[in-house]
Design an enzyme around this catalytic site. Structure first.
Site, short mmCIF file in Angstrom:
data_model
loop_
_atom_site.label_atom_id
_atom_site.label_comp_id
_atom_site.label_asym_id
_atom_site.label_seq_id
_atom_site.Cartn_x
_atom_site.Cartn_y
_atom_site.Cartn_z
N HIS A 137 23.67 -10.93 30.42
CA HIS A 137 24.01 -12.02 31.34
C HIS A 137 23.56 -11.72 32.77
CE1 HIS A 137 25.96 -15.84 30.76
NE2 HIS A 137 26.54 -15.75 31.94
N HIS B 208 24.77 -25.90 33.58
CA HIS B 208 26.13 -25.91 34.14
C HIS B 208 26.65 -27.34 34.22
CE1 HIS B 208 25.69 -21.80 36.34
NE2 HIS B 208 26.00 -21.66 35.07
N LYS C 159 26.17 -24.26 25.41
CA LYS C 159 27.59 -24.27 25.74
C LYS C 159 28.07 -25.70 25.97
CE LYS C 159 30.88 -21.73 28.60
NZ LYS C 159 31.02 -20.74 29.70
N TYR D 207 26.00 -18.55 43.12
CA TYR D 207 24.77 -17.80 43.42
C TYR D 207 24.37 -17.93 44.89
CZ TYR D 207 24.65 -17.61 38.37
OH TYR D 207 24.99 -17.39 37.06
N ARG E 258 21.24 -17.94 27.99
CA ARG E 258 22.31 -17.06 27.53
C ARG E 258 21.77 -16.31 26.31
NH1 ARG E 258 24.66 -22.10 28.61
NH2 ARG E 258 26.25 -22.07 30.25
N ARG F 201 20.39 -13.48 33.39
CA ARG F 201 20.60 -14.91 33.67
C ARG F 201 21.04 -15.12 35.11
NH1 ARG F 201 22.20 -20.06 31.45
NH2 ARG F 201 24.21 -20.78 32.23
#
Length: 320
Positions: A267, A293, A161, A302, A136, A270
């Site tokens: 982003h 994640h 995150k 994805y 990120r 990414r």
């Protein structure tokens, strides 16, 4: 408890948990909006239904995005649980803002190559890391010198995150440029030290226990700002990292020069990293871990991008 005292307590609890300054700003702003919405009545005098009313107002009257309503909810849960000591909010009639099902914008390999060719200098190195490591933009700009592990060829992402640490790929292409960048940081750091600056902002526990660490090169930001500024929390004058706006502006110009008609942000790189790994046959669990994640469902988006791209399905018109 006065409004100013309440906000100060919110800030104190946020800082005790080492949340980012942006989170602190967002949470305090939501607390202020919530209190003003109910006529400046103190939150302790309000009910769970009052919380619901505010959140439903955001969704129905203000038409905010789902992420915005979720942020407001997180701020109020934090306020009641961590600041006011209320364990749980009962929100049976909460109306969730609708989150549209959108697929992420992804570049093809050719488009990514064309985009990077229109960049240079620091912006190029940062964008190569975003696309080559799946970072990120906030994670990339927060990197310190010690987070680049050349021997193991990996990048340490600290407090990403969800306040989680993880290991990211270190692209071979970036290694010579990163070594050069660290040399530049070293030179700049020595100049700062000679002028009585050069102290880095450390986590509170480290700053108290190892005071000499502040002046070590390893704690300096990998992409330092041109100016020395004052930290809004501690008051320490230090060299912060560059702004993400610097990268976004140059990326936007590069996309225009490359003739790309997609809406491209940091982003997007990414998203492209994850999609291209899956296209190259890498396991989705590996991709999930590299992206940081928490839920596999987030990474699964994805696979939908790949399937929508016609890689596995032959169009009828192409058979004619």
């Amino acid at each position: 408890m006065a409004k100013s005292e309440l906000l100060e307590k919110v800030r104190r609890e946020i800082r005790r948990r080492n949340y980012s300054f942006k989170t602190e700003q967002a949470y305090t702003q939501w607390v202020v909006r919530f209190v003003k919405f109910h006529g400046t009545v103190h939150p302790l005098k309000l009910t769970d239904q009052d919380v619901e009313q505010f959140l439903n107002h955001l969704a129905n009257e203000q038409n905010v995005a789902a992420g915005t309503q979720n942020q407001a909810l997180a701020a109020l849960v934090f306020l009641y649980k961590e600041v006011l000591g209320k364990e749980e909010l009962t929100l049976h009639h909460l109306e969730r803002a609708k989150k549209p099902k959108r697929l992420p914008v992804v570049l093809s390999s050719a488009e990514a190559s064309a985009l990077l060719k229109k960049l240079d200098g620091l912006a190029l190195l940062i964008c190569e890391l975003l696309y080559g490591s799946g970072l990120r933009i906030s994670e990339c700009l927060r990197l310190r010198v010690q987070d680049i592990d050349f021997d193991m060829e990996q990048i340490w992402v600290r407090s990403g995150k969800g306040q989680k640490d993880r290991v990211a790929l270190l692209p071979q292409t970036c290694i010579p440029k990163l070594k050069e960048q660290i040399n530049k940081v070293d030179t700049l750091h020595k100049k700062d030290l000679s002028k009585g600056h050069g102290r880095a902002l450390l986590p509170k526990a480290l700053a108290r226990k190892y005071q000499d660490e502040q002046i070590q090169l390893r704690w300096q930001y990998l992409f330092p700002s041109k100016r020395i500024s004052k930290d809004p929390r501690s008051g320490l004058k230090h060299r912060y990292h560059i702004s993400d706006r610097f990268v976004q502006r140059r990326l936007k110009r590069a996309a225009k020069k490359a003739g790309l008609n997609k809406k491209i942000t940091c982003h997007t790189l990414r998203h492209s990293f994850a999609t291209h790994l899956l296209q190259n046959g890498y396991d989705i669990r590996t991709v999930q871990e590299l992206l940081g994640h928490k839920n596999l469902k987030t990474t699964m988006i994805y696979t939908h991008v790949i399937n929508k791209g016609g890689n596995y399905i032959k169009s009828p018109v192409d058979i004619l």
